[in-house]
Design a protein around this motif. Structure first.
Motif, PDB file in Angstrom:
ATOM      1  N   ASP A 186       0.819  -1.209   0.000  1.00 39.42           N
ATOM      2  CA  ASP A 186       0.000   0.000   0.000  1.00 39.42           C
ATOM      3  C   ASP A 186       0.854   1.261   0.000  1.00 39.42           C
ATOM      4  O   ASP A 186       0.453   2.287   0.546  1.00 39.42           O
ATOM      5  CB  ASP A 186      -0.919   0.009   1.232  1.00 39.42           C
ATOM      6  CG  ASP A 186      -1.975  -1.077   1.159  1.00 39.42           C
ATOM      7  OD1 ASP A 186      -2.325  -1.469   0.028  1.00 39.42           O
ATOM      8  OD2 ASP A 186      -2.428  -1.526   2.220  1.00 39.42           O
TER       9      ASP A 186
ATOM     10  N   LYS B 166      -0.725   4.535  -1.172  1.00 42.21           N
ATOM     11  CA  LYS B 166      -1.493   5.346  -0.233  1.00 42.21           C
ATOM     12  C   LYS B 166      -0.600   6.329   0.514  1.00 42.21           C
ATOM     13  O   LYS B 166      -0.955   7.497   0.715  1.00 42.21           O
ATOM     14  CB  LYS B 166      -2.220   4.445   0.758  1.00 42.21           C
ATOM     15  CG  LYS B 166      -3.275   3.539   0.140  1.00 42.21           C
ATOM     16  CD  LYS B 166      -3.950   2.707   1.209  1.00 42.21           C
ATOM     17  CE  LYS B 166      -4.994   1.774   0.599  1.00 42.21           C
ATOM     18  NZ  LYS B 166      -5.653   0.938   1.633  1.00 42.21           N
TER      19      LYS B 166
ATOM     20  N   THR C 119      -0.944  10.461   0.378  1.00 45.66           N
ATOM     21  CA  THR C 119      -1.142  11.311   1.550  1.00 45.66           C
ATOM     22  C   THR C 119       0.028  12.259   1.760  1.00 45.66           C
ATOM     23  O   THR C 119      -0.165  13.442   2.078  1.00 45.66           O
ATOM     24  CB  THR C 119      -1.337  10.439   2.795  1.00 45.66           C
ATOM     25  OG1 THR C 119      -0.238   9.517   2.917  1.00 45.66           O
ATOM     26  CG2 THR C 119      -2.634   9.654   2.713  1.00 45.66           C
TER      27      THR C 119
ATOM     28  N   THR D  17      -2.257  10.640   9.226  1.00 49.84           N
ATOM     29  CA  THR D  17      -2.859   9.525   8.484  1.00 49.84           C
ATOM     30  C   THR D  17      -1.794   8.579   7.948  1.00 49.84           C
ATOM     31  O   THR D  17      -1.931   7.345   8.037  1.00 49.84           O
ATOM     32  CB  THR D  17      -3.706  10.078   7.324  1.00 49.84           C
ATOM     33  OG1 THR D  17      -4.689  10.985   7.830  1.00 49.84           O
ATOM     34  CG2 THR D  17      -4.403   8.942   6.584  1.00 49.84           C
ATOM     35  N   THR D  18      -0.723   9.148   7.406  1.00 49.09           N
ATOM     36  CA  THR D  18       0.391   8.312   6.941  1.00 49.09           C
ATOM     37  C   THR D  18       0.997   7.525   8.084  1.00 49.09           C
ATOM     38  O   THR D  18       1.319   6.332   7.951  1.00 49.09           O
ATOM     39  CB  THR D  18       1.458   9.200   6.282  1.00 49.09           C
ATOM     40  OG1 THR D  18       0.864   9.974   5.246  1.00 49.09           O
ATOM     41  CG2 THR D  18       2.582   8.350   5.709  1.00 49.09           C
TER      42      THR D  18
ATOM     43  N   LEU E 237      -1.270   4.598   8.940  1.00 52.22           N
ATOM     44  CA  LEU E 237      -1.193   3.550   7.922  1.00 52.22           C
ATOM     45  C   LEU E 237       0.032   2.665   8.123  1.00 52.22           C
ATOM     46  O   LEU E 237      -0.047   1.432   8.093  1.00 52.22           O
ATOM     47  CB  LEU E 237      -1.166   4.180   6.530  1.00 52.22           C
ATOM     48  CG  LEU E 237      -2.475   4.781   6.001  1.00 52.22           C
ATOM     49  CD1 LEU E 237      -2.216   5.490   4.673  1.00 52.22           C
ATOM     50  CD2 LEU E 237      -3.532   3.710   5.830  1.00 52.22           C
TER      51      LEU E 237
ATOM     52  N   HIS F 244      -0.112   0.674  11.511  1.00 51.16           N
ATOM     53  CA  HIS F 244      -1.062  -0.435  11.398  1.00 51.16           C
ATOM     54  C   HIS F 244      -0.462  -1.591  10.613  1.00 51.16           C
ATOM     55  O   HIS F 244      -0.647  -2.764  10.975  1.00 51.16           O
ATOM     56  CB  HIS F 244      -2.345   0.065  10.723  1.00 51.16           C
ATOM     57  CG  HIS F 244      -3.364  -1.018  10.499  1.00 51.16           C
ATOM     58  ND1 HIS F 244      -4.113  -1.572  11.526  1.00 51.16           N
ATOM     59  CD2 HIS F 244      -3.760  -1.667   9.353  1.00 51.16           C
ATOM     60  CE1 HIS F 244      -4.908  -2.500  11.039  1.00 51.16           C
ATOM     61  NE2 HIS F 244      -4.721  -2.586   9.730  1.00 51.16           N
ATOM     62  N   TYR F 245       0.277  -1.276   9.558  1.00 53.46           N
ATOM     63  CA  TYR F 245       0.908  -2.336   8.771  1.00 53.46           C
ATOM     64  C   TYR F 245       1.983  -3.055   9.577  1.00 53.46           C
ATOM     65  O   TYR F 245       2.073  -4.293   9.559  1.00 53.46           O
ATOM     66  CB  TYR F 245       1.513  -1.729   7.505  1.00 53.46           C
ATOM     67  CG  TYR F 245       2.381  -2.687   6.736  1.00 53.46           C
ATOM     68  CD1 TYR F 245       1.830  -3.724   5.997  1.00 53.46           C
ATOM     69  CD2 TYR F 245       3.768  -2.570   6.770  1.00 53.46           C
ATOM     70  CE1 TYR F 245       2.630  -4.614   5.307  1.00 53.46           C
ATOM     71  CE2 TYR F 245       4.572  -3.442   6.075  1.00 53.46           C
ATOM     72  CZ  TYR F 245       4.004  -4.472   5.351  1.00 53.46           C
ATOM     73  OH  TYR F 245       4.810  -5.340   4.667  1.00 53.46           O
TER      74      TYR F 245
END
Length: 347
Positions: A220, A223, A227, A278-279, A282, A285-286
């Motif tokens: 991802d 994404k 961002t 937000t980055t 992401l 979370h990964y």
């Protein structure tokens, strides 16, 4: 009374910058960056080797000390030139900051124009902050190299110069921030520095797919690229508005329009900071949920790169959000009379 307090705060900022500059010169001169002790069976043969930027010294157990100019046979010879360049650049920036701050200070009265004084104080604050950042990067880099990079029998230790360097960097950073606060551009400076830092995640999101060819394990990445790119664009708009919206630039004469411009720039910085967060979410979370990282240890290099990207996003988001919030809070201040209206009524 208020002007006297601002003068005192300004003097404190300049004094911290001067002390930080002096400590930086001391750090540059002292050969106590790396300390290594060679213990022998006989205490008289025990040696303590000190490494600095320019020379190395050997202190024997008998108390005799001998120093010689660096001959590039030390532990960190491949980092020596860069460390020298960064410290010397920090000293030059600090000297320029002291000179500019002395000329632009309200207490010296070298310049009568308040707008010119504000501009010089802003420049001095930026020079102090840049010098502090260079020193902080240099001493932290050497400390990390000592702790993790040196694989020798005798464990090297952090020298006194590194601790003095951290103190010098802190004083320069605090002094620069104080000078920016006295002029009322702290929010602008935080937003601008946050935008500069936000360019690093954008570059990493572009380079990582090429570094881990044929494709990164983090699928991802597009994404993150989206961002960080939008965040950089919003930050760039905020920086452009900062150039025209500050009071010292006098590009906008009306106080009301200046407040609106400041509020708009704050919104741009806040939106850019939210995208940086937000980055961060992401990537974190990964790293926490992806099983590929847990099953295949050979992808640790990818994990390290993503951790660096997340940490940079954290710092960038913090600075952008703080700067944007400070700029947006100006809308709640008491409305000042419009300069154009005041001029017309006075006539």
């Amino acid at each position: 009374m208020g002007m006297d307090i601002m003068k005192m705060v300004e003097v404190v900022g300049i004094a911290l910058g001067v002390i930080g500059l002096i400590l930086t010169i001391v750090v540059c001169a002292l050969p106590t960056w790396i300390v290594t002790t060679f213990i022998a069976d006989n205490s008289a043969n025990t040696e303590v080797v000190l490494y600095g930027l320019w020379m190395s010294c050997v202190t024997q157990g008998t108390g005799k000390t001998q120093c010689e100019v660096y001959n590039y046979r030390g532990y960190w010879k491949y980092d020596l030139q860069l460390a020298r360049a960064m410290i010397l650049t920090a000293i030059i920036l600090g000297v320029l900051g002291v000179m500019v701050s002395m000329v632009g200070a309200k207490s010296t009265n070298c310049i009568k124009d308040k707008t010119s004084q504000a501009k010089l104080i802003i420049i001095a604050g930026i020079l102090f902050i840049l010098a502090g950042i260079l020193i902080l990067i240099t001493v932290s880099w050497v400390a990390i190299f000592i702790i993790f990079g040196m694989r020798i029998k005798e464990k090297p230790e952090l020298g006194a110069s590194l601790y003095i360097g951290w103190v010098a960097a802190s004083l320069l950073l605090i002094g620069g921030v104080i000078l920016c606060i006295t002029v009322g551009v702290f929010g602008w400076m935080m937003g601008i520095f946050g935008w500069v830092v936000s360019l690093v995640p954008s570059a990493l999101s572009i380079l990582l797919p090429f570094r881990h060819y044929p494709e990164p394990h983090y699928g991802d990445m597009w994404k993150v690229l989206m961002t960080t790119s939008i965040s950089s664009i919003l930050g760039a708009l905020g920086v452009m508005g900062s150039i025209f919206g500050t009071r010292c630039c006098n590009c906008i004469k009306s106080n009301r329009i200046r407040v609106k411009a400041r509020f708009t720039v704050g919104i741009f910085f806040i939106l850019a900071g939210i995208l940086q967060l937000t980055t961060l979410f992401l990537v974190v979370h990964y790293l926490r949920t992806d099983l590929h990282l847990q099953l295949y240890p050979f992808v640790l290099f990818t994990q390290h790169d993503l951790v660096i990207l997340a940490e940079v996003c954290r710092w960038s988001a913090s600075m952008l959000l703080i700067g944007g919030t400070i700029l947006c809070c100006c809308i709640f201040k008491r409305n000042q009379p419009d300069s154009t209206t005041t001029t017309s009524t006075s006539r």
